[in-house]
Design a protein around this motif. Sequence first.
Motif, PDB file in Angstrom:
ATOM      1  N   HIS A 346       0.832  -1.201   0.000  1.00 48.91           N
ATOM      2  CA  HIS A 346       0.000   0.000   0.000  1.00 48.91           C
ATOM      3  C   HIS A 346       0.873   1.260   0.000  1.00 48.91           C
ATOM      4  O   HIS A 346       0.607   2.212  -0.756  1.00 48.91           O
ATOM      5  N   SER A 347       1.913   1.276   0.847  1.00 47.19           N
ATOM      6  CA  SER A 347       2.795   2.438   0.903  1.00 47.19           C
ATOM      7  C   SER A 347       3.487   2.651  -0.438  1.00 47.19           C
ATOM      8  O   SER A 347       3.561   3.770  -0.957  1.00 47.19           O
ATOM      9  N   PHE A 348       3.985   1.557  -1.034  1.00 50.01           N
ATOM     10  CA  PHE A 348       4.664   1.649  -2.327  1.00 50.01           C
ATOM     11  C   PHE A 348       3.707   2.171  -3.393  1.00 50.01           C
ATOM     12  O   PHE A 348       4.063   3.028  -4.205  1.00 50.01           O
ATOM     13  N   LYS A 349       2.460   1.666  -3.392  1.00 46.58           N
ATOM     14  CA  LYS A 349       1.494   2.082  -4.402  1.00 46.58           C
ATOM     15  C   LYS A 349       1.251   3.589  -4.323  1.00 46.58           C
ATOM     16  O   LYS A 349       1.259   4.291  -5.334  1.00 46.58           O
ATOM     17  N   GLN A 350       1.032   4.106  -3.083  1.00 46.97           N
ATOM     18  CA  GLN A 350       0.720   5.526  -2.931  1.00 46.97           C
ATOM     19  C   GLN A 350       1.895   6.387  -3.373  1.00 46.97           C
ATOM     20  O   GLN A 350       1.725   7.364  -4.114  1.00 46.97           O
ATOM     21  N   ILE A 351       3.104   6.045  -2.923  1.00 50.23           N
ATOM     22  CA  ILE A 351       4.279   6.846  -3.270  1.00 50.23           C
ATOM     23  C   ILE A 351       4.547   6.772  -4.774  1.00 50.23           C
ATOM     24  O   ILE A 351       4.855   7.776  -5.430  1.00 50.23           O
ATOM     25  N   ALA A 352       4.412   5.551  -5.354  1.00 53.93           N
ATOM     26  CA  ALA A 352       4.685   5.378  -6.785  1.00 53.93           C
ATOM     27  C   ALA A 352       3.710   6.190  -7.627  1.00 53.93           C
ATOM     28  O   ALA A 352       4.096   6.872  -8.578  1.00 53.93           O
ATOM     29  N   VAL A 353       2.421   6.133  -7.284  1.00 56.92           N
ATOM     30  CA  VAL A 353       1.421   6.880  -8.050  1.00 56.92           C
ATOM     31  C   VAL A 353       1.674   8.379  -7.934  1.00 56.92           C
ATOM     32  O   VAL A 353       1.617   9.118  -8.915  1.00 56.92           O
ATOM     33  N   ILE A 372       6.191   7.573   3.324  1.00 54.16           N
ATOM     34  CA  ILE A 372       7.488   7.807   2.668  1.00 54.16           C
ATOM     35  C   ILE A 372       8.592   7.059   3.409  1.00 54.16           C
ATOM     36  O   ILE A 372       9.443   6.398   2.792  1.00 54.16           O
ATOM     37  N   VAL A 373       8.581   7.132   4.741  1.00 49.40           N
ATOM     38  CA  VAL A 373       9.609   6.438   5.539  1.00 49.40           C
ATOM     39  C   VAL A 373       9.504   4.934   5.339  1.00 49.40           C
ATOM     40  O   VAL A 373      10.520   4.231   5.255  1.00 49.40           O
ATOM     41  N   SER A 374       8.273   4.404   5.249  1.00 50.68           N
ATOM     42  CA  SER A 374       8.104   2.967   5.009  1.00 50.68           C
ATOM     43  C   SER A 374       8.734   2.561   3.685  1.00 50.68           C
ATOM     44  O   SER A 374       9.348   1.495   3.569  1.00 50.68           O
ATOM     45  N   SER A 375       8.580   3.400   2.654  1.00 48.76           N
ATOM     46  CA  SER A 375       9.171   3.077   1.352  1.00 48.76           C
ATOM     47  C   SER A 375      10.693   3.143   1.383  1.00 48.76           C
ATOM     48  O   SER A 375      11.359   2.564   0.515  1.00 48.76           O
ATOM     49  N   PHE A 404       6.396  16.540  -2.814  1.00 51.43           N
ATOM     50  CA  PHE A 404       6.729  16.525  -1.382  1.00 51.43           C
ATOM     51  C   PHE A 404       7.475  15.242  -1.011  1.00 51.43           C
ATOM     52  O   PHE A 404       8.438  15.267  -0.228  1.00 51.43           O
ATOM     53  N   ALA A 405       7.019  14.094  -1.574  1.00 55.09           N
ATOM     54  CA  ALA A 405       7.715  12.830  -1.308  1.00 55.09           C
ATOM     55  C   ALA A 405       9.157  12.886  -1.793  1.00 55.09           C
ATOM     56  O   ALA A 405      10.069  12.360  -1.149  1.00 55.09           O
ATOM     57  N   GLN A 406       9.376  13.559  -2.957  1.00 49.56           N
ATOM     58  CA  GLN A 406      10.729  13.664  -3.479  1.00 49.56           C
ATOM     59  C   GLN A 406      11.615  14.506  -2.548  1.00 49.56           C
ATOM     60  O   GLN A 406      12.790  14.191  -2.331  1.00 49.56           O
ATOM     61  N   VAL A 407      11.034  15.552  -1.964  1.00 50.48           N
ATOM     62  CA  VAL A 407      11.802  16.406  -1.043  1.00 50.48           C
ATOM     63  C   VAL A 407      12.248  15.609   0.184  1.00 50.48           C
ATOM     64  O   VAL A 407      13.432  15.598   0.560  1.00 50.48           O
TER      65      VAL A 407
END
Length: 521
Positions: A346-353, A372-375, A404-407
Motif C-alpha cells: 500500500h505504501s509503495f502504491k501511494q508513493i509510486a502513483v 514515505i519512511v516505510s518506502s 513533497f515525497a521527493q523532497v
Amino acid sequence: MFGIQSRLKLLFVVIVTLVLTISGSYTQYSLGKALEESNQRLRKGVITRLQISLPSALWDLDKSKVDSIVEAEMLPPEVVAIRVYDSSVGLFAGKLRAPDGKLVTVDGAPEPVGQAVDAALVFHEGGTASASIKPVSVGRVVINFSRAQIDKALASELIRKVIEVLLLDLILVAALALSLRVVFEPLKQLRDGLFDLATRGSDEVEELPENRRDELGEVIRGFNQIQRRLKSTIGRIREAEDAARRSSQQTAQAMHDLRQTQESLLQAERLASLGSLVAGVAHEINTPVGIALTSASVLKAATDELEIAVKGAGLKKSDILRYVETASESARLIMNNAYRAAHLIHSFKQIAVDQTSEARRPFGLHEYIEEIVSSLQPKLKKTPIALVLNCPDDIVLDSYPGAFAQVITNLTLNCVEHAFEVDTAGEIMISARLDGEVVELHVKDDGRGIAPDVLDRIFDPFFTTRRGQGGTGLGLNIVYNLIVKQFLGTIAVSSTLGQGTHFTLRIPRVTPVEGAPDGAA
C-alpha cells in the motif's frame, strides 16, 4: 527457483488442507461416537430381548423355539454368534455366522470372534416376577458382537475425506494458477521493460501496453511516462548539441535548450528513483512472505502427524489440542505477516502513483511522511541509523504529494549517504509544526556536518563531494527547486562540523495557484 507464485499456491493448499483436515477429523470423531452409541443400543436390546424370551423356552427344553429366537436376534450383521447354555446339561443350542454370512450351529464350529457378552437367564414361574415366587436360574446366554461394521464405516468415511481434500487441493491449485497470471504477467512485462531500459538504448525499448485499469496499470503507465520523458530528454540533448555544432550564431538558443534539458534531467532523476523503490520494496516483501511460508510448513508437518494418528486409530484428545495450538499460532503468524506485506505494498502504491503524477490533492502530513519512511526502509535497515518522526496528526496540506515525497526522500537519503561514516550509528529527526498557514519542517541529523566552504554550494546543480562514487549532485538541487518554485516556500541550512546538519523548510499549507506546474490549477 521457488518463486512467489509457487509459495502462494503452497500456502493456500496448506490452509485449505488444514481446514478440511480439522473438519474431517471432527466428522470422523462424531461418526465414530455415533456408531459406538448405536452399537451399544443394539447390544443392550439383544441382551434384554434374549433375557425375556429365552428363559421360558429353555425351561421347557424347547430347542426349536430357542433356535428360532436365536436366529431372529442374529439378523443384525453385528451379532456373529449366540450360544445358549442350560444350567444342567451345558451347551443347549446356538448359532454362528459363517464367513459367507449364513448361520450354522455351534456344534463343532471354531470359537467365534468378536467381543463376548455373558448374560444370565432367569425363569419366573407363573410368568411373573412377583416377590412371593422365587425366580429360578435356568442357564446363561453368550453373545459375540463384531466391530467390523464400525471399522468399515470409519475407513470408508476416511477415504472419502482424503479424496475430497485431494480434489479440492487440485481445484485450488488450478484456480490460483489462472488467477495469479492476472498479477504476475504484467509484473513480468514491467521487469523485462526495466531491464531493457537499463541495458539498451531508450529508443530501442517499446512502451508497455496500457490496457489495464487497475493498480498495476498505474505502475505501467508511470513506467511509460518515465520512458517517454527520457526519450524526450535525450532527443532535446541531441538537438541542442547538433545546433551548437552547426552554427555559432545559434549558441544562445542552444544554451536555452540546455537549460531546459537540465530541468528535464531533474524531473527524470525524480522519476527514476522509482526503479530503486521497486527493487527495495520487492526485497522487503520477501521477509513476511518467508515467515508465512515457514509457518505454513510447520502447520503442514502438524497436519501430517495428525493424519497419521487418525489412520492409526490412536487419536487422543491431547493430540487434537496440541494440533489446534499449533494451527492457531501458525495462522496468527501467517495473518500478521500477510498484513505486513499488504502495508508495504500500500505504501509503495501511494508513493509510486504520486511520484509519477503531478496531481494536486489534500493529504495528512504525519500519515504521508510515515508512508514515505516505510518506502525507504529497505535502504535504512541496512544502516544503524535511527529515524525519528515528530509531527502532529492534524496538519493537512493541499499541495503536490509527489513533489513533497521527493523532497523528504532526497533529504533523508542525503543524510544517510553524507552525514555518517559507514556502519556508524546516528539519528535523523523529522519534525513539523504549523505556524499560521505555513508549515515549518525540520530535518536534522547528528552526523559529521558540512564544511563552511562547501555549505554555500550544496544547492548548486551537479555539485557533489562524492564525484566518482555514485553522486550526481542533483539531489539537493531538486529539493531547492521544488521548495522554491513549486511550493513557493523557502529552505535554509545550518551545520557545525562534528555536530550535524539542520535543514529548515517553510512552505504554505495550501500551495498557491502560482506554484502549480504550467497548465495545472
